[in-house]
Design a protein around this motif. Structure first.
Motif, mmCIF file in Angstrom:
data_model
loop_
_atom_site.group_PDB
_atom_site.id
_atom_site.type_symbol
_atom_site.label_atom_id
_atom_site.label_comp_id
_atom_site.label_asym_id
_atom_site.label_seq_id
_atom_site.Cartn_x
_atom_site.Cartn_y
_atom_site.Cartn_z
ATOM 1 N N ALA A 162 -44.012 24.618 -26.684
ATOM 2 C CA ALA A 162 -44.944 24.121 -25.010
ATOM 3 C C ALA A 162 -46.739 24.347 -25.834
ATOM 4 O O ALA A 162 -47.232 24.975 -26.600
ATOM 5 C CB ALA A 162 -45.108 25.483 -24.236
ATOM 6 N N VAL A 163 -47.101 22.760 -25.023
ATOM 7 C CA VAL A 163 -48.381 22.800 -25.734
ATOM 8 C C VAL A 163 -49.305 22.752 -24.167
ATOM 9 O O VAL A 163 -48.918 21.448 -23.609
ATOM 10 C CB VAL A 163 -48.407 21.799 -26.997
ATOM 11 C CG1 VAL A 163 -50.246 21.396 -26.318
ATOM 12 C CG2 VAL A 163 -47.902 21.696 -27.835
ATOM 13 N N PRO A 169 -54.078 25.723 -4.356
ATOM 14 C CA PRO A 169 -52.766 24.875 -5.304
ATOM 15 C C PRO A 169 -53.053 24.442 -7.018
ATOM 16 O O PRO A 169 -54.304 24.882 -6.731
ATOM 17 C CB PRO A 169 -53.683 23.680 -4.044
ATOM 18 C CG PRO A 169 -54.312 23.140 -3.000
ATOM 19 C CD PRO A 169 -55.229 25.210 -4.124
ATOM 20 N N VAL A 170 -51.957 24.356 -6.681
ATOM 21 C CA VAL A 170 -51.839 24.080 -8.934
ATOM 22 C C VAL A 170 -50.895 22.433 -8.637
ATOM 23 O O VAL A 170 -49.366 22.555 -8.364
ATOM 24 C CB VAL A 170 -50.886 25.016 -9.468
ATOM 25 C CG1 VAL A 170 -51.205 24.782 -10.743
ATOM 26 C CG2 VAL A 170 -51.950 25.994 -8.938
ATOM 27 N N ALA A 171 -51.776 22.093 -9.324
ATOM 28 C CA ALA A 171 -50.664 20.822 -9.646
ATOM 29 C C ALA A 171 -50.194 20.879 -11.160
ATOM 30 O O ALA A 171 -50.942 21.287 -12.490
ATOM 31 C CB ALA A 171 -51.325 19.642 -9.365
ATOM 32 N N ILE A 172 -49.252 20.187 -11.887
ATOM 33 C CA ILE A 172 -47.840 20.404 -13.056
ATOM 34 C C ILE A 172 -47.851 19.217 -13.304
ATOM 35 O O ILE A 172 -47.086 18.227 -12.509
ATOM 36 C CB ILE A 172 -47.010 21.434 -13.337
ATOM 37 C CG1 ILE A 172 -47.849 22.923 -12.239
ATOM 38 C CG2 ILE A 172 -47.045 21.581 -14.333
ATOM 39 C CD1 ILE A 172 -46.365 23.828 -12.251
ATOM 40 N N LYS A 173 -48.058 18.311 -14.307
ATOM 41 C CA LYS A 173 -47.926 17.249 -14.891
ATOM 42 C C LYS A 173 -47.549 17.457 -16.506
ATOM 43 O O LYS A 173 -48.529 18.142 -17.463
ATOM 44 C CB LYS A 173 -48.933 16.691 -14.290
ATOM 45 C CG LYS A 173 -48.823 15.110 -15.112
ATOM 46 C CD LYS A 173 -47.710 14.326 -14.053
ATOM 47 C CE LYS A 173 -46.874 12.540 -14.655
ATOM 48 N NZ LYS A 173 -46.093 11.868 -13.713
ATOM 49 N N TYR A 174 -45.633 16.841 -16.833
ATOM 50 C CA TYR A 174 -45.759 16.967 -17.915
ATOM 51 C C TYR A 174 -44.945 15.758 -18.800
ATOM 52 O O TYR A 174 -45.462 14.286 -18.010
ATOM 53 C CB TYR A 174 -44.240 16.959 -17.383
ATOM 54 C CG TYR A 174 -43.489 19.074 -17.500
ATOM 55 C CD1 TYR A 174 -43.455 19.308 -18.695
ATOM 56 C CD2 TYR A 174 -43.822 18.741 -16.159
ATOM 57 C CE1 TYR A 174 -43.441 21.029 -18.200
ATOM 58 C CE2 TYR A 174 -43.111 20.395 -15.529
ATOM 59 C CZ TYR A 174 -43.380 21.330 -16.343
ATOM 60 O OH TYR A 174 -43.197 22.340 -15.967
ATOM 61 N N PHE A 219 -42.622 13.035 -24.886
ATOM 62 C CA PHE A 219 -42.697 14.902 -25.654
ATOM 63 C C PHE A 219 -40.323 15.297 -25.320
ATOM 64 O O PHE A 219 -40.957 14.950 -25.901
ATOM 65 C CB PHE A 219 -43.627 15.636 -26.648
ATOM 66 C CG PHE A 219 -44.708 15.215 -26.559
ATOM 67 C CD1 PHE A 219 -44.587 14.846 -28.128
ATOM 68 C CD2 PHE A 219 -45.633 14.543 -25.647
ATOM 69 C CE1 PHE A 219 -45.912 13.924 -28.087
ATOM 70 C CE2 PHE A 219 -46.787 13.944 -25.743
ATOM 71 C CZ PHE A 219 -47.009 13.651 -27.767
ATOM 72 N N GLY A 220 -40.600 14.829 -24.584
ATOM 73 C CA GLY A 220 -39.107 15.553 -23.495
ATOM 74 C C GLY A 220 -39.380 15.815 -22.660
ATOM 75 O O GLY A 220 -39.771 16.171 -21.257
ATOM 76 N N VAL A 233 -44.861 19.253 -23.549
ATOM 77 C CA VAL A 233 -46.271 18.558 -23.660
ATOM 78 C C VAL A 233 -46.518 18.865 -21.569
ATOM 79 O O VAL A 233 -45.818 17.906 -21.094
ATOM 80 C CB VAL A 233 -46.975 17.703 -23.897
ATOM 81 C CG1 VAL A 233 -48.705 17.816 -23.615
ATOM 82 C CG2 VAL A 233 -46.546 18.167 -25.800
ATOM 83 N N CYS A 234 -47.835 19.705 -21.579
ATOM 84 C CA CYS A 234 -48.275 19.178 -20.109
ATOM 85 C C CYS A 234 -49.731 19.880 -19.584
ATOM 86 O O CYS A 234 -50.015 20.691 -20.472
ATOM 87 C CB CYS A 234 -46.873 20.508 -19.015
ATOM 88 S SG CYS A 234 -47.409 21.252 -19.524
#
Length: 457
Positions: free
Chosen positions: A236-237, A355-360, A364-365, A390-391
């Motif tokens: 994970a990066v 609030p939290v935003a997560i984007k992969y 890479f996968g 990677v996110c």
């Protein structure tokens, strides 16, 4: 002789693995993962250029050989345009036909008085058109399939056989396959096993400490180290943005792509979790975490009782000593392209919402977990045979419910902020539609809208 060679190689190998695990545990990096990601980006770019070059050559060849003798027209297949359309939205829908969850359907009920309506068949055409559009391209089910890539990452299964375009691409693909399955995967499985055992032992030991400020500090350190080791199992990066807005209490809500979302956030801070009890691999992690810090786990029947869930959530939030509780209001995993309807339960509790935003990065996968298609072990296998995970994570400013604002409106406002920051599509649909039929309220909204159109005409 062979055993001696193995022994000679085994010592530096175990030393190297121990060194990497130690770095992950103390949350330090020497830049290996980032250098690895940059190398992959160069390989992907080389592959993209090679594929485009081969595609143009094939296009020129086909344009010369494909000629319609009767019409005298040359038929040319534009592969570049096909690639540009792949994964893009093909249909622009009439917004008035979309459900508006925040509206009260009771206020929009059709009058019970009999009114004379002149009905023409053409008034149904908008709904017929919408039905055909949904068959061609469905906004809901398309969010539960793997995200389409703009260019090949030498990983995604495809029927275009990109790996056989040239001998150089074939060689790179073969080397990559060997590296992923004979080097990376065994290492990742080993690190994952060590990480799970380490998490179980550490949380068991921490569980004997007396509750207080000292225990909370130890738990924060221990969980950060344990999840740091587990993040190494998927290479994970993670890049965290706006860390000043990191949650410290209250409720943290985030979009949901994968069970890895929890790992991604727990590498940077400590959270309490809420959810249904599981067996198997997830059950081991749940029981380990429950020994160290307060979490809310429900049995299957209890999870459907909204009053019980809301009451336990309020009790947790009311204690300032508890860590912020992490909630995924969508209730299901979405494929990293959009944010779907947030359940209003967590927004009725009151207090602050982080609030939290997560984007992969899908190059890479594919981090999306299609739970209807893959089991947890199959999903972990896919993660450990990917190039990397990677996110980006964005901590957004805390939000509060405004005076007179309903819980649904507040949920939609938070959802819109997360979607905008993560570059995701903001959808009104309920993600549970992949498991159940549409709710009665959605059908009534469409019926009311259709009746109002007839009356207005």
């Amino acid at each position: 002789m062979i055993s001696e060679i193995i022994n000679i190689c085994w010592i530096p190998f175990t030393g190297f693995i121990s060194f990497l695990i130690l770095l992950s545990a103390i949350n330090k990096s020497i830049g290996v993962r980032k250098a690895y990601v940059n190398l992959l980006l160069r390989i992907f770019e080389y592959g993209r250029v090679s594929i485009e070059t081969a595609s143009k050559e094939n296009q020129k060849f086909e344009s010369k050989s494909k000629t319609d003798k009767k019409l005298g027209l040359e038929i040319v297949e534009d592969d570049d345009n096909k690639e540009a359309l792949n994964g893009a939205t093909l249909i622009t829908r009439d917004a008035i036909l979309l459900p508006q969850a925040q509206e009260n359907t009771q206020e929009k009920q059709v009058s019970s008085k009999k009114e004379e309506i002149n009905f023409d068949f053409e008034k149904c055409l908008d709904y017929v058109k919408s039905g055909i559009e949904a068959i061609i391209e469905d906004d809901v089910t398309s969010r539960f399939e793997a995200e389409e890539l703009k260019s090949w990452n030498m990983l995604t299964r495809t029927n275009r056989h990109y790996e056989f375009i040239s001998w150089k691409i074939t060689l790179i693909w073969v080397v990559g396959f060997v590296v992923r399955y004979t080097i990376l995967m065994p290492l990742r499985v080993l690190v994952c096993f060590i990480g799970v055992v380490w998490l179980t032992l550490c949380t068991a030991a921490v569980g004997y400490l007396k509750d207080g400020e000292q225990k909370r500090a130890v738990v924060h350190k221990v969980l950060g180290q344990c999840f740091g080791v587990l993040s190494s199992a998927i290479s994970a990066v993670i890049t965290y943005h706006n860390e000043d807005n990191r949650p410290s209490s209250g409720i943290c809500v985030a979009n949901h792509t994968s069970p890895i979302d929890v790992l991604v956030l727990m590498c940077d801070s400590t959270y309490s979790l809420i959810g249904q009890r599981h067996g198997g691999f997830l059950g081991i992690l749940q029981r380990a975490l429950a020994r160290a810090s307060p979490h809310i786990w429900f049995e299957r029947g209890e999870a459907k009782d909204r009053h019980t869930v809301a009451e336990r959530l309020k009790q947790h939030v009311s204690d300032p000593n508890n860590p912020p509780i992490l909630i995924f209001p969508e209730g299901t995993c979405i494929n990293n392209t959009s944010v779907m309807q947030f359940k209003k339960g967590s927004f009725e509790v009151g207090g602050v919402i982080y609030p939290v935003a997560i984007k992969y990065d899908p190059r890479f996968g594919d981090a999306f977990w299609n739970s209807a298609k893959y089991s947890m072990m199959q999903y972990l296998y896919m993660m450990m045979t990917s190039w990397a995970i990677v996110c980006d994570v964005w901590y957004l400013p805390p939000m509060y419910r405004q005076d007179g604002e309903s819980a649904i409106d507040f949920a939609n406002r938070v959802k819109g902020v997360i979607a905008k920051q993560g570059g995701l599509v903001d959808l009104v649909w309920d993600g549970q539609l992949k498991r159940m039929k549409p709710k009665k309220e959605w059908k009534e909204i469409q019926q009311v809208e259709f009746a109002n159109r007839l009356k207005s005409d």
